[in-house]
Write an enzyme that holds these catalytic residues in place. Sequence first.
Site, short mmCIF file in Angstrom:
data_model
loop_
_atom_site.label_atom_id
_atom_site.label_comp_id
_atom_site.label_asym_id
_atom_site.label_seq_id
_atom_site.Cartn_x
_atom_site.Cartn_y
_atom_site.Cartn_z
N SER A 141 -2.72 -1.11 -8.65
CA SER A 141 -1.36 -1.32 -8.09
C SER A 141 -0.51 -1.70 -9.29
O SER A 141 -0.91 -2.38 -10.05
CB SER A 141 -1.02 -2.11 -6.87
OG SER A 141 0.32 -2.43 -6.78
N TYR A 154 -2.22 -10.77 -3.81
CA TYR A 154 -2.47 -9.56 -4.08
C TYR A 154 -2.18 -9.03 -5.66
O TYR A 154 -2.97 -8.36 -6.15
CB TYR A 154 -1.35 -8.64 -3.33
CG TYR A 154 -1.52 -7.22 -3.42
CD1 TYR A 154 -2.17 -6.43 -2.68
CD2 TYR A 154 -0.47 -6.34 -4.25
CE1 TYR A 154 -2.25 -4.89 -2.32
CE2 TYR A 154 -0.58 -4.98 -4.00
CZ TYR A 154 -1.38 -4.31 -3.24
OH TYR A 154 -1.56 -3.12 -3.28
N1 LIG Z 1 0.87 2.17 -0.21
C1 LIG Z 1 1.40 1.83 -1.50
O1 LIG Z 1 2.69 1.85 -1.68
C2 LIG Z 1 0.30 1.02 -2.63
C3 LIG Z 1 0.88 0.85 -3.69
C4 LIG Z 1 -0.03 0.48 -4.52
C5 LIG Z 1 -1.41 0.21 -4.39
N2 LIG Z 1 -1.97 0.58 -3.15
C6 LIG Z 1 -3.24 0.44 -2.80
O2 LIG Z 1 -3.61 1.73 -2.51
C7 LIG Z 1 -5.04 1.36 -1.57
C8 LIG Z 1 -4.63 2.09 -0.36
O3 LIG Z 1 -3.45 1.59 0.21
P1 LIG Z 1 -2.60 2.18 1.54
O4 LIG Z 1 -1.17 2.25 1.24
O5 LIG Z 1 -3.20 3.56 1.82
O6 LIG Z 1 -3.03 1.37 2.84
P2 LIG Z 1 -3.51 1.33 4.10
O7 LIG Z 1 -3.16 -0.21 4.86
O8 LIG Z 1 -2.39 2.54 4.74
O9 LIG Z 1 -4.76 2.07 4.41
C9 LIG Z 1 -5.94 1.10 4.12
C10 LIG Z 1 -7.05 1.42 4.80
O10 LIG Z 1 -8.05 0.81 4.22
C11 LIG Z 1 -8.95 0.28 5.59
N3 LIG Z 1 -9.45 -1.17 5.13
C12 LIG Z 1 -8.61 -2.19 5.18
N4 LIG Z 1 -9.55 -3.31 5.10
C13 LIG Z 1 -10.72 -2.60 4.79
C14 LIG Z 1 -12.09 -3.38 4.88
N5 LIG Z 1 -12.05 -4.63 4.72
N6 LIG Z 1 -13.29 -2.67 4.89
C15 LIG Z 1 -13.25 -1.27 5.11
N7 LIG Z 1 -11.81 -0.64 5.14
C16 LIG Z 1 -10.81 -1.42 5.14
C17 LIG Z 1 -7.85 0.16 6.58
O11 LIG Z 1 -8.43 0.43 7.83
C18 LIG Z 1 -7.10 1.65 6.24
O12 LIG Z 1 -7.64 2.64 6.89
C19 LIG Z 1 -5.08 -0.16 -1.24
O13 LIG Z 1 -5.95 -0.28 -2.39
C20 LIG Z 1 -3.60 -0.58 -1.80
O14 LIG Z 1 -3.57 -1.81 -2.20
C21 LIG Z 1 -0.98 0.95 -2.16
#
Ligand SMILES: NC(=O)c1ccc[n+]([C@@H]2O[C@H](COP(=O)([O-])OP(=O)(O)OC[C@H]3O[C@@H](n4cnc5c(N)ncnc54)[C@H](O)[C@@H]3O)[C@@H](O)[C@H]2O)c1
Length: 277
Positions: A141, A154
């Site tokens: 991120s 985080y």
């Molecule tokens: N959305 C953003 O703005 C953003 C920005 C920077 C980084 N990210 C990163 O991108 C990645 C995806 O984020 P997102 O926004 O799609 O999140 P989200 O919460 O929408 O989806 C995350 C998915 O991961 C699964 N998950 C969570 N914990 C788990 C575990 N212990 N074992 C297996 N599955 C698990 C959840 O059930 C969900 O389906 C993450 O690593 C997040 O930190 C997101």
Amino acid sequence: MRLRNKVALVTGAGAGIGREIAILFARNGAKVIIIDIDNENGLQVCNLIKQEGGHSVFYPGDVTDSNSIRNIVNSILENNSSIDILVNNAGIKSLGNIEQLSEEKWDRVLDVNLKSVFLLCKHIVPVMRRNRSGSIINISSVDGLTGKANIPAYNAAKGGVITLTKNLAVDYGKYNIRTNCICPGFIYTPMISKEFEKYSKTFNKEAMDYIFKRIEEEIPLKRLGSAVEIAKSVLFFASDDSSYCNGSILVVDGGKMCGEVSMLERSVRDYFVNKGI
Ligand SMILES: NC(=O)c1ccc[n+]([C@@H]2O[C@H](COP(=O)([O-])OP(=O)(O)OC[C@H]3O[C@@H](n4cnc5c(N)ncnc54)[C@H](O)[C@@H]3O)[C@@H](O)[C@H]2O)c1
């Protein structure tokens, strides 16, 4: 069909960014293995891919559980000779500064975001090494590069993912395993909508619309990113199009991290707004 005949494992593919990665990979010819802690969502994405004529298998599982990961990898290898692509995408966030954050929450955020990368790589790198081929993509991120208020665990975990990416690139490049990392900015997914929902309990619609618009204004492209846009960057690293990328850290944030150059302009504007001029 940039991933024809490749076996790709995507963690956290039941929702958000991971979901779009899984769907895009399948549309590009990959057999997609989904791991998600959410049974219903994981199965739903798997079925969607199959309905489109693609190949997918869903394993319910927690990416922090070493035994579960080992069993899943063994099961995948019963039907496949390789795991060509690994996307470490599963992640969670916990809000609160160091004083507010419990030790349990700190551990959980570090485990899901960072230790999971170690565990998945530990079990899959030997397979890639045997095949002298592999592409690992870690989802960090921009918060892992800059640090941001109120999310210390985080920040620390995502920073760790970036340096772990570089370590893997150095240790395993000689086996033709490329490891790269994507740092998304503000991407509208269930993770973010849950944060908005929390605020919408306190603020009315007018306030929420203002907050949303203000966030968009802060981003040079004037909008939030979509999960599909992150998936396209992941596809680049997964495919041969990025054959000389190893240890690369790609920021995909609409230019937000460059935004600080406008700090003076913003401060001047805020001054006039506050003075009602
Ligand atoms: N959305 C953003 O703005 C953003 C920005 C920077 C980084 N990210 C990163 O991108 C990645 C995806 O984020 P997102 O926004 O799609 O999140 P989200 O919460 O929408 O989806 C995350 C998915 O991961 C699964 N998950 C969570 N914990 C788990 C575990 N212990 N074992 C297996 N599955 C698990 C959840 O059930 C969900 O389906 C993450 O690593 C997040 O930190 C997101």
